[in-house]
Design a protein around this motif. Structure first.
Motif, short mmCIF file in Angstrom:
data_model
loop_
_atom_site.label_atom_id
_atom_site.label_comp_id
_atom_site.label_asym_id
_atom_site.label_seq_id
_atom_site.Cartn_x
_atom_site.Cartn_y
_atom_site.Cartn_z
N LEU A 113 0.84 -1.20 0.00
CA LEU A 113 0.00 0.00 0.00
C LEU A 113 0.87 1.25 0.00
O LEU A 113 1.91 1.29 0.66
N ALA A 114 0.43 2.26 -0.75
CA ALA A 114 1.27 3.44 -0.94
C ALA A 114 0.49 4.73 -0.79
O ALA A 114 0.83 5.75 -1.39
N HIS A 143 -4.66 3.95 -7.47
CA HIS A 143 -5.71 3.70 -6.49
C HIS A 143 -6.39 2.37 -6.81
O HIS A 143 -6.72 2.09 -7.95
N VAL A 144 -6.54 1.53 -5.79
CA VAL A 144 -7.19 0.23 -5.95
C VAL A 144 -8.42 0.24 -5.05
O VAL A 144 -8.30 0.14 -3.83
N PRO A 145 -9.59 0.38 -5.65
CA PRO A 145 -10.81 0.53 -4.85
C PRO A 145 -11.04 -0.61 -3.86
O PRO A 145 -11.51 -0.37 -2.74
N SER A 146 -10.70 -1.84 -4.23
CA SER A 146 -10.94 -2.95 -3.30
C SER A 146 -10.07 -2.86 -2.05
O SER A 146 -10.39 -3.46 -1.03
N SER A 150 -4.22 3.39 -2.19
CA SER A 150 -3.35 3.28 -3.36
C SER A 150 -2.36 2.15 -3.15
O SER A 150 -1.85 1.96 -2.04
N SER A 151 -2.11 1.40 -4.20
CA SER A 151 -1.07 0.38 -4.19
C SER A 151 0.15 0.95 -4.89
O SER A 151 0.04 1.81 -5.76
#
Length: 159
Positions: A113-114, A143-146, A150-151
């Motif tokens: 995660l970032a 951005h990764v909604p799940s 942000s990854s």
């Protein structure tokens, strides 16, 4: 390295100039389950260009003399007691990854995660470790909604 669900292989095989994809994952049960149930990856799993190796990625790289244009690390985060901690270390990058990249080779790894609040947990550490080994390093996020965050990924080039 890793990528047992098959998505990295699927995306790699979309590129017509790719001659061979080697997916090395230690967990045959996960790979077999995903090949059967993740329909979006089934076509890629049947592609003749895909070679699946069931082994520890570090062991597999150490026993080959082969050099690669691209190495992708799609591995679990390096957390205490986790199975992939050794695959995020300076010695691994120096002694295993770097010697197996061709000139102008690329290595990219997922880096946790970032987000603004989460980047210090894993992302920053991976980025800083890679920076000590490779001259050309780029960190990027999406951005990764799940994950509701942000990854991050770290990409390097040998030249």
């Amino acid at each position: 390295m890793g990528g047992g669900e098959g998505s990295t292989a699927r995306e790699s095989l979309k590129h017509k100039d790719v001659e061979k994809v080697i997916m090395c994952d230690i967990d045959r049960m996960i790979v077999d389950f995903c090949r059967e149930h993740l329909t979006e990856n089934q076509e890629a799993s049947r592609d003749d260009k895909l070679h699946i190796v069931f082994n520890d990625a570090k062991d597999e790289l150490e026993k080959t003399e082969e050099k690669f244009d691209v190495i992708v690390g799609d591995l679990p985060d390096p957390i205490e007691g986790g199975p992939c901690n050794d695959l995020y270390t300076k010695p691994f990058y120096e002694q295993v990854i770097k010697p197996h990249l061709k000139d102008n080779g690329i290595f990219v790894t997922q880096a946790g995660l970032a987000g603004i609040l989460s980047h210090k947990d894993i992302f920053t550490s991976i980025y800083n470790t890679v920076k000590h080994v490779f001259k050309y390093v780029i960190a990027y996020t999406a951005h990764v909604p799940s994950y509701a965050d942000s990854s991050g990924w770290v990409l390097v080039s040998t030249n």
